[in-house]
Enzyme design. Structure first.
Site, PDB file in Angstrom:
ATOM      1  N   GLU A   1       0.826  -1.207   0.000  1.00 31.51           N
ATOM      2  CA  GLU A   1       0.000   0.000   0.000  1.00 31.51           C
ATOM      3  C   GLU A   1       0.861   1.258   0.000  1.00 31.51           C
ATOM      4  O   GLU A   1       0.423   2.322  -0.416  1.00 31.51           O
ATOM      5  CB  GLU A   1      -0.941  -0.012   1.214  1.00 31.51           C
ATOM      6  CG  GLU A   1      -2.357   0.401   0.854  1.00 31.51           C
ATOM      7  CD  GLU A   1      -3.360   0.165   1.962  1.00 31.51           C
ATOM      8  OE1 GLU A   1      -4.259  -0.661   1.762  1.00 31.51           O
ATOM      9  OE2 GLU A   1      -3.255   0.783   3.036  1.00 31.51           O
TER      10      GLU A   1
ATOM     11  N   HIS B   1       7.739 -26.531  -0.919  1.00 30.25           N
ATOM     12  CA  HIS B   1       7.050 -27.614  -1.627  1.00 30.25           C
ATOM     13  C   HIS B   1       5.898 -27.086  -2.476  1.00 30.25           C
ATOM     14  O   HIS B   1       5.094 -27.859  -2.989  1.00 30.25           O
ATOM     15  CB  HIS B   1       6.561 -28.652  -0.612  1.00 30.25           C
ATOM     16  CG  HIS B   1       7.687 -29.198   0.215  1.00 30.25           C
ATOM     17  ND1 HIS B   1       8.442 -30.283  -0.178  1.00 30.25           N
ATOM     18  CD2 HIS B   1       8.226 -28.765   1.383  1.00 30.25           C
ATOM     19  CE1 HIS B   1       9.378 -30.512   0.730  1.00 30.25           C
ATOM     20  NE2 HIS B   1       9.277 -29.599   1.686  1.00 30.25           N
TER      21      HIS B   1
ATOM     22  N   LYS C   1     -14.208   0.740  -3.803  1.00 26.69           N
ATOM     23  CA  LYS C   1     -15.185   1.138  -2.778  1.00 26.69           C
ATOM     24  C   LYS C   1     -16.287   1.964  -3.399  1.00 26.69           C
ATOM     25  O   LYS C   1     -17.466   1.814  -3.065  1.00 26.69           O
ATOM     26  CB  LYS C   1     -14.491   1.978  -1.691  1.00 26.69           C
ATOM     27  CG  LYS C   1     -13.675   1.187  -0.718  1.00 26.69           C
ATOM     28  CD  LYS C   1     -13.253   2.084   0.426  1.00 26.69           C
ATOM     29  CE  LYS C   1     -12.103   1.491   1.187  1.00 26.69           C
ATOM     30  NZ  LYS C   1     -11.470   2.446   2.089  1.00 26.69           N
TER      31      LYS C   1
HETATM   32  O1  PA5 Z   1      -3.105   1.371   5.877  1.00 26.21           O
HETATM   33  C1  PA5 Z   1      -4.204   1.867   5.761  1.00 26.21           C
HETATM   34  O2  PA5 Z   1      -4.406   3.081   5.872  1.00 26.21           O
HETATM   35  C2  PA5 Z   1      -5.416   0.989   5.506  1.00 26.21           C
HETATM   36  O3  PA5 Z   1      -5.056  -0.330   5.304  1.00 26.21           O
HETATM   37  C3  PA5 Z   1      -6.377   1.064   6.683  1.00 26.21           C
HETATM   38  O4  PA5 Z   1      -5.733   0.596   7.839  1.00 26.21           O
HETATM   39  C4  PA5 Z   1      -7.626   0.221   6.416  1.00 26.21           C
HETATM   40  O5  PA5 Z   1      -8.233   0.612   5.228  1.00 26.21           O
HETATM   41  C5  PA5 Z   1      -8.620   0.380   7.553  1.00 26.21           C
HETATM   42  O6  PA5 Z   1      -8.956   1.710   7.732  1.00 26.21           O
HETATM   43  P1  PA5 Z   1      -9.667   2.209   9.037  1.00 26.21           P
HETATM   44  O7  PA5 Z   1      -8.773   1.995  10.174  1.00 26.21           O
HETATM   45  O8  PA5 Z   1      -9.941   3.665   8.804  1.00 26.21           O
HETATM   46  O9  PA5 Z   1     -10.946   1.411   9.163  1.00 26.21           O
END
Ligand code: PA5
Length: 412
Positions: A262, A283, A397
């Site tokens: 990310e 494996h 989303k």
């Molecule tokens: O790293 C990030 O920002 C995302 O993976 C969030 O942790 C994830 O989308 C969850 O978001 P939130 O904590 O607002 O529910």
């Protein structure tokens, strides 16, 4: 405490130059979302409040449901699964990290006979998966423990305004913050990771101390690792494998994948992060790693002192040719396998970085988490990427939320 060996990389890219990493380090530290760099500096009072909440959970529950998605769940899971069983809450279950009805139904069934508490973590308070799961487990909490849930709901929310935070304040639930300047995937050492860990009986003071010690070092190892990754990328090594020889580090691999994926996967580029658990995955993925596309490099994490061991007895029943191992510890065989894998992969054209830690304990894990977070931020900044945003996750989303408005109801 943490040692980085890049000798399995330099044969592919030459000596590692950290000049760009040093400049990137300054850029990363100046970004508004770099608050996690100061995280291991939590006060004793903050840690004590988390410990007290953890004890409360462990005292009245034998199961804990941790609701959260992405960074709001992966850090907690990595810590809990990596460390040995402790004296806290007996079982920890994760929810709100998927939209599987089957998974949720099974978990509800599991909890039917258990005393349980819930920790819900969401920085934004607006993520679909935890919002759905919270509804399900709020209902169960009310049915089992009354409308005030008997103090069994713990909330970890962003320090800014959010619907979840408002709810926790209105209901008087125990509430912990994720600081505004810390993004989800850098939040393992906030209450997001530390509260479930404390409930499990993990020594969160030692976790934070390990991270702090790592932070207090010059960061040289993280800079070298970041620079090595980018040097490999520039030579067309596009996939990085996180590899560990301890199955309990699988969830750590998942956390690592999210951190790097990310943070770096943007603008049509970035190293693709994947993870393997050896020797099991030798494996399944071993063939590909050894002889498939030659654009893979590997980062092996080696916990020097095994978290446990068992001695190999003789077969005693039939001769399968392995009795020469009688009396050896399984961990010593694992060590030999690791050396063999490293040598074979390098010879097969896979550069290998090796990170070693004294053991798989709280302090080592804290140091490792901080090391990877730091290296990731620097690595992204070397390639001119903002490590702290994730604009791409909105795409599905938007489509999903539009479609969800037309979803017909299913009666209970
Ligand atoms: O790293 C990030 O920002 C995302 O993976 C969030 O942790 C994830 O989308 C969850 O978001 P939130 O904590 O607002 O529910």
């Amino acid at each position: 405490m943490l040692k980085l060996d890049l000798s399995g990389i330099t044969g592919f890219v030459g000596e590692i130059n950290t000049d760009a990493a040093r400049a990137a380090e300054k850029k990363a530290a100046a970004l508004p979302m770099s608050g996690w760099m100061r995280l291991p500096m939590q006060t004793d009072a903050e840690l004590d409040a988390l410990r007290a909440a953890g004890r409360r959970i462990a005292e009245h529950s034998d199961a804990l449901v941790v609701i959260g998605a992405g960074g709001s769940s992966l850090g907690a899971r990595a810590i809990i699964e990596a460390l040995p069983d402790s004296l806290g809450v007996q079982d920890v279950y994760f929810a709100g990290d998927n939209l599987s009805g089957a998974y949720t139904a099974k978990l509800l069934k599991t909890l039917a006979e258990r005393e349980f508490s819930v920790v819900v973590t969401s920085k934004s308070g607006t993520t679909t998966e935890p919002a759905v799961a919270l509804r399900v487990f709020l209902k169960l909490l009310r049915e089992r423990y009354g409308k005030d849930f008997d103090g069994r709901l713990f909330v970890v929310a962003g320090a800014g305004r959010s619907p979840l935070r408002e709810f926790a304040l209105a209901r008087g639930c125990a509430l912990f913050d994720i600081p505004e300047d810390v993004g989800g995937r850098y939040s393992a050492l906030t209450a997001a990771g530390l509260l479930p860990a404390a409930a499990r009986g993990i020594d969160i003071g030692a976790l934070v101390r390990g991270a702090r010690e790592q932070a207090e070092q010059s960061g040289e190892a993280a800079l070298r690792y970041a620079a090595a990754r980018q040097a490999l990328y520039s030579k067309s090594f596009r996939t990085e494998l996180f590899a560990s020889f301890e199955p309990c580090a699988r969830a750590l691999g998942e956390w690592w994948k999210q951190l790097f994926g990310e943070s770096e996967g943007k603008n049509g580029g970035g190293i693709f992060p994947a993870s393997v658990s050896f020797t099991g995955d030798l494996h399944s993925m071993g063939q590909y790693i050894q002889e498939g596309r030659r654009d893979i490099f590997e980062t092996i994490v080696d916990f020097k002192k095994s978290p446990g061991d068992a001695v190999i007895p003789e077969n005693g029943e039939f001769d399968d040719g392995f009795d020469f191992l009688t009396g050896r510890g399984i961990s010593s065989v694992n060590d030999v396998a690791r050396e063999a894998v490293r040598a074979a992969h390098i010879a097969g054209g896979v550069p290998v970085a090796e990170l070693s830690l004294p053991g798989l304990d709280e302090a080592s894990l804290g140091a490792l988490i901080y090391f990877f977070e730091y290296a990731c931020a620097v690595s992204a900044c070397i390639s001119g990427i903002d490590p702290f945003d994730q604009p791409g996750v909105e795409a599905y989303k938007n489509i999903m939320l539009r479609e969800l408005n037309n979803l017909p109801k299913t009666s209970e």
